[in-house]
Design a protein around this motif. Structure first.
Motif, PDB file in Angstrom:
ATOM      1  N   ASP A  22      39.810  99.978  79.360  1.00  0.00           N
ATOM      2  CA  ASP A  22      41.290  99.287  79.351  1.00  0.00           C
ATOM      3  C   ASP A  22      41.468  97.949  80.505  1.00  0.00           C
ATOM      4  O   ASP A  22      40.502  97.873  81.072  1.00  0.00           O
ATOM      5  CB  ASP A  22      41.933 100.531  80.424  1.00  0.00           C
ATOM      6  CG  ASP A  22      43.540 100.577  79.930  1.00  0.00           C
ATOM      7  OD1 ASP A  22      43.976  99.330  79.334  1.00  0.00           O
ATOM      8  OD2 ASP A  22      44.306 101.511  80.182  1.00  0.00           O
ATOM      9  N   ASP A  23      42.543  97.264  80.030  1.00  0.00           N
ATOM     10  CA  ASP A  23      42.549  96.185  80.957  1.00  0.00           C
ATOM     11  C   ASP A  23      41.262  95.345  81.183  1.00  0.00           C
ATOM     12  O   ASP A  23      41.045  94.689  82.317  1.00  0.00           O
ATOM     13  CB  ASP A  23      43.171  96.714  82.451  1.00  0.00           C
ATOM     14  CG  ASP A  23      44.316  97.275  82.254  1.00  0.00           C
ATOM     15  OD1 ASP A  23      44.992  97.505  81.494  1.00  0.00           O
ATOM     16  OD2 ASP A  23      44.416  98.102  83.538  1.00  0.00           O
ATOM     17  N   GLU A  35      46.327  94.355  74.211  1.00  0.00           N
ATOM     18  CA  GLU A  35      47.597  95.107  74.640  1.00  0.00           C
ATOM     19  C   GLU A  35      48.704  94.015  74.949  1.00  0.00           C
ATOM     20  O   GLU A  35      48.438  92.844  75.169  1.00  0.00           O
ATOM     21  CB  GLU A  35      47.271  96.147  75.882  1.00  0.00           C
ATOM     22  CG  GLU A  35      46.771  95.109  77.161  1.00  0.00           C
ATOM     23  CD  GLU A  35      46.424  96.568  78.146  1.00  0.00           C
ATOM     24  OE1 GLU A  35      46.514  97.620  78.040  1.00  0.00           O
ATOM     25  OE2 GLU A  35      46.317  96.051  79.197  1.00  0.00           O
TER      26      GLU A  35
HETATM   27 MG    MG Z   1      45.940  98.692  79.532  1.00  0.00          MG
END
Ligand code: MG
Ligand code: C2E
Ligand code: MG
Ligand code: MG
Length: 292
Positions: free
Chosen positions: A180-181, A237
């Motif tokens: 994520d990220d 995202e």
């Molecule tokens: Mg994220």
């Protein structure tokens, strides 16, 4: 300066500290109560295939339905839950609820989709994470291949050897792992290929200023090529505009998630979206972006 403040200055400082600590303690207590009273809910945000425009996954995002404050977002309680360890029981609830939901969608005859669940550092370090995941799968009856766990780069890097071992244990269960990220941490690129990963999630800070920021565009397309070369899937995202979606399609990105398609929504609304998951013709804005 300390001298100028004198005794009163210090006393004031101390009482402020006490107030902060007291507030934190009562908030922690509230969180503990919230777990017992079942005040947490999951919202679901679609992840969309950039080839077909169809929803192929959902990210489960926790919210706190606070009795007097209304809906409280994770930015306001996850850090405290993490600090106090309450993230462990909360995370177990999230995992079980998300797996139950994904299985319920399948049982309704809807096309199976992946379910993504965020796992924070504290949860990832807990030995019993493996057992928690296994239990969530058994209790829900969800096939492991539909569950994906999202972990961050900084979490992995905190204890690289331990994280790699943990990732292999999870892989053995058959669940998928996404970073994520991605791009905001500092994972060494060479370490990436030692991880049993399925997917990189490009952080939304790189997407936000596309198409105005040439550097962000260069970074985004570099992450996409990196993913392709390492044989990983890649999702962006925070996609909010048609231009961003178009850029991602042109750069060979697999999937997107963001307000352009939908905000995170309540279970019932997600149900409706899945029932109408007919692909690009359903959403004019998305269709325009995907068809150029
Ligand atoms: Mg994220
Ligand atoms: P995340 O995992 O990176 O989740 C994406 C966040 O971006 C979500 O915020 C989502 O609502 C928001 N978002 C999605 N699309 C867009 C967009 O197009 N524009 C903008 N500006 N924002 C967008 P949310 O739900 O407030 O969650 C924040 C963070 O809290 C998550 O970031 C995740 O790190 C954490 N979190 C959420 N649920 C859980 C959970 O169940 N467990 C744990 N450990 N952490 C969670
Ligand atoms: Mg996430
Ligand atoms: Mg993010």
């Amino acid at each position: 300066r300390a001298k100028e403040l004198g005794r009163d200055g210090i006393a004031l400082f101390t009482s402020e500290m006490t107030a902060t600590v007291r507030k934190k303690l009562s908030r922690t207590d509230e969180l503990r109560q919230a777990l017992l009273r079942d005040e947490f809910v999951l919202h679901y945000q679609p992840q969309v295939d950039l080839q077909t425009g169809r929803i192929i996954a959902a990210e489960a995002l926790v919210r706190w339905n606070h009795p007097s404050e209304g809906l409280v977002y994770p930015g306001d309680f996850i850090a405290l839950a993490e600090e106090t360890g309450l993230i462990v029981p909360l995370g177990e609830w999230v995992l079980q609820t998300a797996c139950n939901r994904a299985k319920a969608w399948q049982d309704k005859g809807l096309e199976p989709i992946r379910i993504s669940v965020n796992v924070s550092a504290r949860q990832f370090q807990e030995k019993r994470l493996i057992e928690t995941v296994a239990t969530a799968l058994t209790e829900s009856g969800l096939d492991a291949k539909w569950l994906e766990l999202e972990i961050t780069e900084s979490l992995i890097m905190k204890d690289l050897a331990g994280s790699i071992a943990r990732m292999y244990e999870l892989e053995k269960l058959g669940v998928k792992l996404a970073v994520d990220d991605f791009g905001t941490g500092y994972s060494s690129l060479s370490a990436l290929k030692r991880f049993p990963l399925s997917r990189l999630k490009i952080d939304r800070s790189f997407i936000a200023d596309i198409p105005h920021d040439a550097d962000d565009m260069a970074i985004t397309s570099a992450i996409i090529s990196l993913a392709q070369k390492l044989d990983l899937e890649v999702i962006a995202e925070g996609v909010e505009t048609e231009e961003q979606a178009r850029f991602l399609v042109e750069s060979g990105c697999n999937e997107m998630q963001g307000y352009l398609y939908s905000r995170p929504v309540e279970e019932e609304r997600f149900n409706l979206m899945l029932e109408n998951n007919g692909g690009i013709h359903r959403k004019p804005m998305v269709r325009a972006a995907l068809l150029g």
